[in-house]
Scaffold this active site. Sequence first.
Site, PDB file in Angstrom:
ATOM      1  N   CYS A   1      -1.241  18.250-103.238  1.00 45.61           N
ATOM      2  CA  CYS A   1      -1.927  17.297-102.328  1.00 45.61           C
ATOM      3  C   CYS A   1      -1.429  17.832-100.775  1.00 45.61           C
ATOM      4  CB  CYS A   1      -1.339  15.957-102.594  1.00 45.61           C
ATOM      5  SG  CYS A   1      -2.179  15.101-103.824  1.00 45.61           S
TER       6      CYS A   1
ATOM      7  N   CYS B   1      -9.811  14.061-106.524  1.00 51.01           N
ATOM      8  CA  CYS B   1     -10.383  14.992-107.158  1.00 51.01           C
ATOM      9  C   CYS B   1     -10.608  15.013-108.541  1.00 51.01           C
ATOM     10  CB  CYS B   1      -8.889  16.027-107.050  1.00 51.01           C
ATOM     11  SG  CYS B   1      -8.511  16.760-105.328  1.00 51.01           S
TER      12      CYS B   1
ATOM     13  N   CYS C   1      -7.883  14.762-111.241  1.00 45.13           N
ATOM     14  CA  CYS C   1      -6.716  13.686-111.058  1.00 45.13           C
ATOM     15  C   CYS C   1      -7.522  12.174-110.923  1.00 45.13           C
ATOM     16  CB  CYS C   1      -5.973  13.990-109.785  1.00 45.13           C
ATOM     17  SG  CYS C   1      -5.017  15.545-109.831  1.00 45.13           S
TER      18      CYS C   1
ATOM     19  N   CYS D   1      -1.325  10.230-101.846  1.00 47.47           N
ATOM     20  CA  CYS D   1      -1.307  11.788-101.800  1.00 47.47           C
ATOM     21  C   CYS D   1      -0.485  12.317-100.458  1.00 47.47           C
ATOM     22  CB  CYS D   1      -2.771  12.190-101.916  1.00 47.47           C
ATOM     23  SG  CYS D   1      -3.832  11.389-100.583  1.00 47.47           S
TER      24      CYS D   1
HETATM   25  S1  SF4 Z   1      -5.438  15.004-106.088  1.00 50.33           S
HETATM   26 FE1  SF4 Z   1      -4.897  16.445-107.724  1.00 50.33          FE
HETATM   27  S2  SF4 Z   1      -6.190  18.385-107.511  1.00 50.33           S
HETATM   28 FE2  SF4 Z   1      -6.323  17.094-105.578  1.00 50.33          FE
HETATM   29  S3  SF4 Z   1      -5.101  17.827-104.236  1.00 50.33           S
HETATM   30 FE3  SF4 Z   1      -3.919  16.112-105.152  1.00 50.33          FE
HETATM   31  S4  SF4 Z   1      -2.835  16.852-107.039  1.00 50.33           S
HETATM   32 FE4  SF4 Z   1      -4.360  18.681-106.196  1.00 50.33          FE
END
Ligand code: SF4
Length: 242
Positions: free
Chosen positions: A119, A202, A205, A230
């Site tokens: 993130c 995302c 996720c 995040c």
């Molecule tokens: S939501 Fe998941 S894929 Fe997106 S930046 Fe965060 S950890 Fe990475």
Amino acid sequence: MTQEEVRRLSVEFEARTPEALLSWALKEFGSKSVLASSFGPEDVVLIDMAAKIDPKVRIVTLDTGRLPEATYAVMDAVRFKYSVPIEVFFPEAAAVEALTRAKGFYSFKESVENRKECCRIRKVEPLKRALAGCDAWVTGMRRSQSVTRTTTGKVEIDGSQGGIVKVNPLADWDEARVWDYIKKNQVPYNRLFDQGYRSIGCDPCTRAVKEGEDERAGRWWWENPEHKECGLHNRPGSGQPK
Ligand code: SF4
């Protein structure tokens, strides 16, 4: 802007409409403000309101490289409907290359630390570039979204973004009110919300949620609820009661 001024404004706007707060923010900060959007329901509501107040509003978004196809579709639908440019920020290519070479494509599933690293590279660092030179940013955060957002103020100082002002016009709205606005105003929205999703980030996720689950239960569902941010919306330093 001082903590005292921000507290006073937050209290003042608590009793006023999101449009009143947006109008104030866009006038007060002009091109030194941005509306940060991930094209969730709250974000498209704010874009609809902002485009009616000032079509020159700056809209920024982060393309993490892992977004669902439906998110790109709603971005283009919004661009088309409101004729607004959307400033897209990508992660630094070298950082993504280093991460995936060292840890593969799913390191975020292995630990909270690894998830926060991904993130940080794909979201937090690009957001810093998106907010560079800004005095304020507008977000779609709401108090009822999760346990990590219950103290969200209408106006805050964002300690994690260099002390700029953070404006949350929908802080006191609930999910039903957001959808009511979307339907009444025919605002484009992410079609994954028709398939049981209630918060979208995302693709790997995010999942749909089951009845009775928290709104953000489908985000990083393998983690403890207190970890589910995040890094874009850190609470410390907000100037708000915790
Ligand atoms: S939501 Fe998941 S894929 Fe997106 S930046 Fe965060 S950890 Fe990475």
